[in-house]
Design a protein around this motif. Structure first.
Motif: not given
Length: 532
Positions: A219-223
């Motif tokens: 969640l933090g790295a991918v839109d």
């Protein structure tokens, strides 16, 4: 032509009632009077592919989109109007690596005579481009949880979103069968897949901790879209005396209470299902065609289904990896015969009736339970296997109204026949279709008797004057391979590139209703779909 004529004559003789017949009655009440399921997803019949095997299913030997696979999937989904839901996953990608510089989609290339290369599978960016070969499909993308290198998981998710497109991704799935992680797991060639590079045994607590950590990292790295976009659990199958334990392994209630869904990101809870370890032709009756075995195993999921419905009604329970049996080598005489296709029909129908929301049937190049072999491989021709014939049957039962609810119906009497089941498909509380499965074993070359049958007197709804009956059958019985099986008179072959070949047999019936009753005869080792 002569063989087709003799086959047709044999089928007609069988349908005229040679062999013993017993009659029972079935009341078909309104949907408001029976325990119907929730509305069935038109994408209920989904597909799953082991990671490296997907290369062969998605493209032909020339590197073009595999028309054979495309047409076979369309033959199922076009009957319900649902999107194809395709899972890309399995044990091999959970221990796989993403190599951004690799030109080939996946290495090593999966073939019909090799097993999953657990510990050696690598994929490159072009892998995700294969998803474009199935227009309209939505993908369940598994990302590694077994690895202790969380950057690997992020790389898989990022590359999948870039290659497939976020609008074509149904869900992200961290991990595969995490309940089987261990300190001494080995893959192909004895490669060690335990700690420190990979996870060891996970309890409920450590599974929740790892799963939420990896989901948070993605969640933090991918839109990703906000809300529920992750599949969780993916629990493995257990056999024999430990089947009862499936209701408590990576326990749904415990894991939710431990906070696995504190961020409200879980879209569905998933388990896997295999009926048993593969056997021989002699094991077909007891291994796949005994409905008590199937029902007792599936009933282990009722606990999770009920808890989710009562506590998280927005989260469905699915089976996202299913096959008739597990074996490292093919055993077609058990895994790919009419008896297996009939098991699959009954398995799907019972699953719907108890509240399972969707099934993804597994495909691996070496697996004898596959629906089809997409290309010629290791001396085997590309072909449709018997198990595929369950899929158009089930899809027709679901229908295209997007209103269907399912109920298992009772056969009247104190001693109903074993291995015979009746299911109703209801729309707006009115029965529209009835499926009857007769899994009693009969095989032309080995049973030594004329083919028995069961006649069911169906008390149909008012206003129904006649019914049409489709047969899933072969004159050879339970041991028939795909080339001797028809559904509704049709076959699907590689020669037709997966397009339906109609009028191969003429066994579809129109039965007149008399005094509100339609008398439908179902032979041993046969299933029928009755259109009301």
């Amino acid at each position: 032509m002569c063989s087709q004529i003799s086959w047709f004559i044999s089928l007609l003789l069988a349908l005229t009632g040679f062999g013993s017949t017993t009659t029972f009655s079935v009341d078909i009440p309104a949907g408001s009077s029976v325990n119907v399921s929730d509305v069935i997803d038109p994408s209920f019949c989904g597909f799953a592919f082991e990671e490296a095997s997907f290369v062969r299913y998605a493209q032909d030997d020339n590197g073009d989109a595999n028309t054979f696979s495309i047409n076979l999937i369309k033959a199922v989904t076009s009957r319900t109007g649902g999107d194809p839901i395709i899972r890309l996953g399995g044990t091999s990608p959970d221990y796989g690596r993403y190599l951004p510089g690799q030109e080939e989609p996946a290495l090593p290339v999966a073939e019909q005579d090799n097993y999953q290369n657990i510990g050696y599978t690598t994929i490159g960016p072009s892998y995700w481009n294969l998803a474009q070969n199935f227009p309209g499909a939505k993908y369940m993308v598994q990302v590694p949880l077994a690895t202790t290198n969380i950057s690997e998981t992020i790389a898989w998710a990022q590359s999948a979103v870039e290659g497939i497109g976020i609008d074509n991704i149904h869900s992200i799935q961290p991990g595969n069968e995490a309940d089987l992680y261990s300190a001494d797991f080995t893959g192909e060639g004895g490669v060690v897949l335990g700690p420190p590079e990979y996870q060891g045994y996970l309890s409920n607590e450590s599974y929740v901790g790892n799963w939420t950590e990896y989901a948070d990292a993605v969640l933090g790295a991918v839109d990703l879209p906000e809300g529920r976009f992750f599949t969780a659990f993916d629990v493995s199958t257990h056999f024999g005396d430990v089947v009862q334990e499936e209701a408590y392994i990576l326990d749904v209630e415990t894991c939710f209470n431990l906070g696995i869904d504190n961020k409200s990101i879980i879209k569905e809870v998933s388990h896997h299902y295999y009926q048993q370890n593969a056997g021989t032709a002699d094991d077909l009756a007891a291994g796949l065609m005994d409905t008590s075995v199937t029902y007792n195993h599936l009933d282990q999921f009722k606990r999770q289904i009920s808890w989710l419905k009562d506590n998280r009604p927005e989260i469905p329970f699915i089976l996202n990896e299913v096959g008739n049996s597990l074996d490292a080598t093919n055993s077609y005489e058990f895994q790919a015969r009419l008896g297996s296709a009939l098991w699959q029909v009954d398995f799907y129908l019972y699953s719907m009736a108890i509240g399972i929301a969707r099934i993804n049937y597994q495909q691996i190049m070496h697996a004898g339970y596959d629906l089809w072999l997409p290309v010629a491989s290791a001396g085997y021709d590309a072909q449709v296997f018997s198990n595929f014939y369950s899929q158009p049957f089930v899809a027709d039962f679901i229908g295209s109204s997007n209103k269907t609810q399912v109920a298992k119906l009772d056969i009247s009497g104190s001693n109903p026949p074993a291995n015979v089941a009746v299911y109703g498909a209801y729309e707006d509380s009115v029965a529209k279709r009835i499926a009857i499965t007769n899994l009693n074993y009969w095989n032309k070359t080995s049973s030594g008797t004329d083919r028995p049958s069961v006649t069911l007197d169906l008390s149909v709804p008012d206003g129904v004057e006649s019914v049409e009956v489709y047969h899933l059958n072969s004159p050879l019985g339970a041991g028939a391979a795909a080339d001797n099986i028809t559904y509704a008179g049709s076959q699907w072959t590689y020669e037709s590139l997966g397009e339906e070949v109609q009028n191969v047999s003429a066994d579809t019936e129109n039965i007149t209703v008399s005094d509100g009753v339609a008398s439908v005869t179902v032979q041993h080792s046969e299933a029928v779909l009755v259109w009301l």
